[in-house]
Design an enzyme around this catalytic site. Structure first.
Site, mmCIF file in Angstrom:
data_model
loop_
_atom_site.group_PDB
_atom_site.id
_atom_site.type_symbol
_atom_site.label_atom_id
_atom_site.label_comp_id
_atom_site.label_asym_id
_atom_site.label_seq_id
_atom_site.Cartn_x
_atom_site.Cartn_y
_atom_site.Cartn_z
ATOM 1 N N TYR A 29 0.058 -2.739 0.252
ATOM 2 C CA TYR A 29 1.380 -2.394 0.791
ATOM 3 C C TYR A 29 2.148 -3.662 1.156
ATOM 4 O O TYR A 29 2.157 -4.072 2.319
ATOM 5 C CB TYR A 29 1.242 -1.516 2.037
ATOM 6 C CG TYR A 29 0.455 -0.240 1.843
ATOM 7 C CD1 TYR A 29 0.923 0.783 1.024
ATOM 8 C CD2 TYR A 29 -0.761 -0.046 2.501
ATOM 9 C CE1 TYR A 29 0.201 1.954 0.859
ATOM 10 C CE2 TYR A 29 -1.488 1.122 2.339
ATOM 11 C CZ TYR A 29 -1.002 2.122 1.519
ATOM 12 O OH TYR A 29 -1.718 3.278 1.355
ATOM 13 N N TRP A 33 6.977 -0.825 6.133
ATOM 14 C CA TRP A 33 6.964 0.642 6.206
ATOM 15 C C TRP A 33 7.458 1.067 7.583
ATOM 16 O O TRP A 33 7.166 0.409 8.599
ATOM 17 C CB TRP A 33 5.546 1.186 5.981
ATOM 18 C CG TRP A 33 5.295 1.636 4.577
ATOM 19 C CD1 TRP A 33 5.266 2.911 4.124
ATOM 20 C CD2 TRP A 33 5.028 0.806 3.422
ATOM 21 N NE1 TRP A 33 5.014 2.937 2.766
ATOM 22 C CE2 TRP A 33 4.862 1.667 2.315
ATOM 23 C CE3 TRP A 33 4.920 -0.571 3.225
ATOM 24 C CZ2 TRP A 33 4.591 1.198 1.035
ATOM 25 C CZ3 TRP A 33 4.655 -1.044 1.960
ATOM 26 C CH2 TRP A 33 4.492 -0.165 0.874
ATOM 27 N N TRP A 35 7.121 3.936 9.941
ATOM 28 C CA TRP A 35 6.357 4.252 11.164
ATOM 29 C C TRP A 35 5.247 3.245 11.402
ATOM 30 O O TRP A 35 4.794 3.081 12.531
ATOM 31 C CB TRP A 35 5.925 5.716 11.226
ATOM 32 C CG TRP A 35 4.844 6.249 10.316
ATOM 33 C CD1 TRP A 35 4.589 5.910 9.031
ATOM 34 C CD2 TRP A 35 3.893 7.263 10.666
ATOM 35 N NE1 TRP A 35 3.547 6.666 8.540
ATOM 36 C CE2 TRP A 35 3.097 7.509 9.522
ATOM 37 C CE3 TRP A 35 3.640 8.011 11.824
ATOM 38 C CZ2 TRP A 35 2.059 8.456 9.521
ATOM 39 C CZ3 TRP A 35 2.617 8.957 11.806
ATOM 40 C CH2 TRP A 35 1.845 9.160 10.669
ATOM 41 N N ASP A 36 4.813 2.559 10.356
ATOM 42 C CA ASP A 36 3.873 1.452 10.570
ATOM 43 C C ASP A 36 4.493 0.420 11.512
ATOM 44 O O ASP A 36 3.850 -0.066 12.450
ATOM 45 C CB ASP A 36 3.548 0.734 9.247
ATOM 46 C CG ASP A 36 2.805 1.610 8.259
ATOM 47 O OD1 ASP A 36 3.365 2.623 7.829
ATOM 48 O OD2 ASP A 36 1.651 1.280 7.920
ATOM 49 N N TYR A 81 3.290 -2.983 -6.336
ATOM 50 C CA TYR A 81 3.402 -1.659 -5.718
ATOM 51 C C TYR A 81 4.211 -0.731 -6.619
ATOM 52 O O TYR A 81 5.224 -1.122 -7.189
ATOM 53 C CB TYR A 81 4.088 -1.765 -4.351
ATOM 54 C CG TYR A 81 4.254 -0.428 -3.669
ATOM 55 C CD1 TYR A 81 3.203 0.142 -2.958
ATOM 56 C CD2 TYR A 81 5.443 0.285 -3.767
ATOM 57 C CE1 TYR A 81 3.340 1.387 -2.356
ATOM 58 C CE2 TYR A 81 5.590 1.531 -3.175
ATOM 59 C CZ TYR A 81 4.532 2.066 -2.471
ATOM 60 O OH TYR A 81 4.666 3.297 -1.876
ATOM 61 N N ASP A 163 0.353 11.582 3.088
ATOM 62 C CA ASP A 163 0.763 11.727 1.691
ATOM 63 C C ASP A 163 0.125 12.882 0.919
ATOM 64 O O ASP A 163 0.810 13.647 0.269
ATOM 65 C CB ASP A 163 0.470 10.430 0.924
ATOM 66 C CG ASP A 163 1.154 9.219 1.550
ATOM 67 O OD1 ASP A 163 1.645 9.319 2.682
ATOM 68 O OD2 ASP A 163 1.180 8.166 0.892
ATOM 69 N N ARG A 196 -8.041 7.749 -2.946
ATOM 70 C CA ARG A 196 -6.582 7.803 -3.088
ATOM 71 C C ARG A 196 -6.127 9.155 -3.665
ATOM 72 O O ARG A 196 -6.933 9.917 -4.186
ATOM 73 C CB ARG A 196 -6.114 6.682 -4.042
ATOM 74 C CG ARG A 196 -6.440 5.269 -3.587
ATOM 75 C CD ARG A 196 -5.504 4.748 -2.538
ATOM 76 N NE ARG A 196 -4.110 4.936 -2.878
ATOM 77 C CZ ARG A 196 -3.095 4.704 -2.031
ATOM 78 N NH1 ARG A 196 -3.357 4.278 -0.814
ATOM 79 N NH2 ARG A 196 -1.861 4.904 -2.392
ATOM 80 N N GLU A 392 -8.056 0.899 6.845
ATOM 81 C CA GLU A 392 -6.877 1.783 6.839
ATOM 82 C C GLU A 392 -7.239 3.153 7.415
ATOM 83 O O GLU A 392 -6.503 3.724 8.204
ATOM 84 C CB GLU A 392 -6.366 1.915 5.396
ATOM 85 C CG GLU A 392 -5.057 2.679 5.280
ATOM 86 C CD GLU A 392 -4.538 2.754 3.835
ATOM 87 O OE1 GLU A 392 -5.243 2.269 2.928
ATOM 88 O OE2 GLU A 392 -3.447 3.307 3.636
HETATM 89 C C1 GLC Z 1 0.320 5.381 3.147
HETATM 90 C C2 GLC Z 1 0.254 6.320 4.348
HETATM 91 C C3 GLC Z 1 1.535 6.221 5.133
HETATM 92 C C4 GLC Z 1 1.771 4.774 5.534
HETATM 93 C C5 GLC Z 1 1.711 3.824 4.339
HETATM 94 C C6 GLC Z 1 1.678 2.351 4.735
HETATM 95 O O1 GLC Z 1 1.322 5.752 2.264
HETATM 96 O O2 GLC Z 1 0.000 7.631 3.964
HETATM 97 O O3 GLC Z 1 1.489 7.049 6.267
HETATM 98 O O4 GLC Z 1 2.977 4.625 6.202
HETATM 99 O O5 GLC Z 1 0.539 4.058 3.588
HETATM 100 O O6 GLC Z 1 0.631 2.083 5.617
#
Ligand code: GLC
Length: 425
Positions: A29, A33, A35-36, A81, A163, A196, A392
């Site tokens: 990632y 992001w 909410w992260d 990504y 997800d 995944r 994670e």
């Molecule tokens: C995945 C998770 C999501 C999160 C992202 C980055 O897509 O499901 O909730 O924000 O990874 O960590």
């Protein structure tokens, strides 16, 4: 031992810090992001308040004109990504995705404000963020609850943050796979494919992106046009909790209008949420807004409702349900009930434990006077870290670490738990 863990967690936050934003983990990632960032800021706030505020400021610097805060901000080019900006085509100066994520920022900002040591900085940053967060909340009610039911729908599973939850299996049947551009999945090069989502799910994720793209990302149209519209109790709980927290913050900062509007949302939303309660499962369930039926799927979304100011009766029932789940796994809280046939202990949101959700559920249970169960969740969270490091997510039965490594929000939640509840955890 506690100090060593906090030090390791702090190192992870620094490792993933890109200056004004943090990546969830490098490789898998490589962008910011939504909410992260909100939850990771809580980790930073224990050792660098200014950096914590910057994390949220950067997120809101990319808020759309209509109020939406996107789920990904593609600050730098990185072809590691999929789907990248070329697929989203949202036509922004700095590319972003076109959907959103759980609005947990209101909660995070109030928490950072309340405990800030630098009061002047906190007041300045919170005052600037307040109207922006409020605009995002109002965007949800305007664009994702056009019939004013009091609850909002997600129009893409990625919006929930969970997800590939079992919750989406049935509503996903209405999403076609024909006409989907070829997948160029990168996630399965960075992580074990058995941890995944499947290709079939990815096709449907991308079909929805193509559909919304064809409508020019116009949020006045997307809700009604989407064949996927689900009212997720966990998502709504986060929104309502953030509204409640924003109301308190607005009071403190003398912003009476924001306070009143936010409180009204909670007053309407909490009774509406109660309609998602299932006596059969002893928890809340998702509602498929396309056909009006409750989705019979006992996932963690229905437990996360504890994060909202729900009734004492419901909070006690959720606490009982979580204790019951603890008899079927080694580590709370599994993202799906292990007795359900769809449970998969390793596959992303279909069974594994996620520390962010644990922290939110525990916080809600504390507020409802269910501190013993909250402590049990936090103790299990720290046991996972001691056993398997900062992954994670984790297998709730074996504690096997899954997905990406050196994970930012996992580290942030560990700091949050140990700094606030060190002795007990
Ligand atoms: C995945 C998770 C999501 C999160 C992202 C980055 O897509 O499901 O909730 O924000 O990874 O960590």
């Amino acid at each position: 031992m506690t100090d060593v863990i906090i030090e390791q967690a702090t190192d992870i936050l620094r490792l993933n810090d890109r200056g004004s934003y943090t990546v969830p983990t490098s490789g898998l990632y490589p962008f910011q992001w939504n909410w992260d960032s909100a939850l990771s800021a809580l980790g930073f706030s224990h050792f660098d308040e200014s950096r914590a505020w910057t994390e949220i400021d950067t997120l809101f610097a990319h808020q759309w004109e209509d109020g939406m805060v996107p789920h990904i901000i593609f600050h730098e080019e990185d072809d590691g990504y999929f789907p990248g900006p070329d697929v989203w085509q949202t036509n922004r100066p700095i590319p972003t995705s076109g959907i959103t994520q759980p609005p947990v920022t209101g909660f995070a900002v109030k928490r950072m404000f309340d405990r800030a040591l630098d009061r002047a900085l906190a007041e300045e940053r919170a005052r600037a963020l307040l109207p922006r967060i409020h605009a995002w909340h109002e965007w949800f009610f305007r664009c994702r609850d056009p019939e004013a039911t009091g609850l909002v729908a997600i129009i893409h599973p990625w919006e929930s943050g969970r997800d590939n939850s079992v919750d989406w299996d049935q509503p996903f049947a209405a999403v076609p796979t024909e006409g989907v551009e070829p997948l160029r999945r990168r996630d399965i090069q960075h992580a074990d494919p058995s941890h995944r989502p499947t290709d079939d799910q990815y096709k449907r994720y991308i079909w929805l992106v193509q559909k919304f793209r064809s409508l020019g990302w116009d949020n006045a149209k997307l809700h009604d046009a989407s064949p996927f519209k689900v009212v997720d109790p966990g998502f709504n709980a986060i929104l309502l909790r953030s509204c409640a927290d924003l109301a308190d913050l607005a009071d403190t900062l003398g912003e009476a209008e924001i306070a009143e509007a936010s409180r009204n949302r909670v007053a309407v939303g909490i009774p509406a949420l109660d309609a998602l309660w299932s006596d059969t499962f002893g928890q809340f369930l998702c509602l498929d807004r396309c056909n009006g039926s409750l989705i019979q799927s006992p996932s963690i979304g229905g437990l996360l409702a504890a994060f909202a100011p729900i009734s004492q009766e419901r909070a006690v029932s959720l606490a009982k349900r979580i204790v019951d789940l603890s008899t079927r796994c080694g580590y709370l809280v599994p993202s799906h009930d292990p007795v359900a046939p769809e449970f998969d202990s390793l596959r992303y949101w279909r069974g594994p434990v996620w520390l962010i959700v644990n922290t939110m559920i525990a916080n809600g249970l504390d507020q409802a006077g269910q501190g013993d169960v909250a402590d049990q969740i936090r103790t299990d969270s720290v046991r996972l870290i001691r056993q398997s490091g900062f992954a994670e997510y984790y297998d709730p039965i074996s504690a096997e670490p899954c997905g990406g490594e050196h994970f930012t929000w996992t580290a942030a939640m560990v700091i949050e738990i140990l700094k606030l509840h060190g002795e007990k955890a």
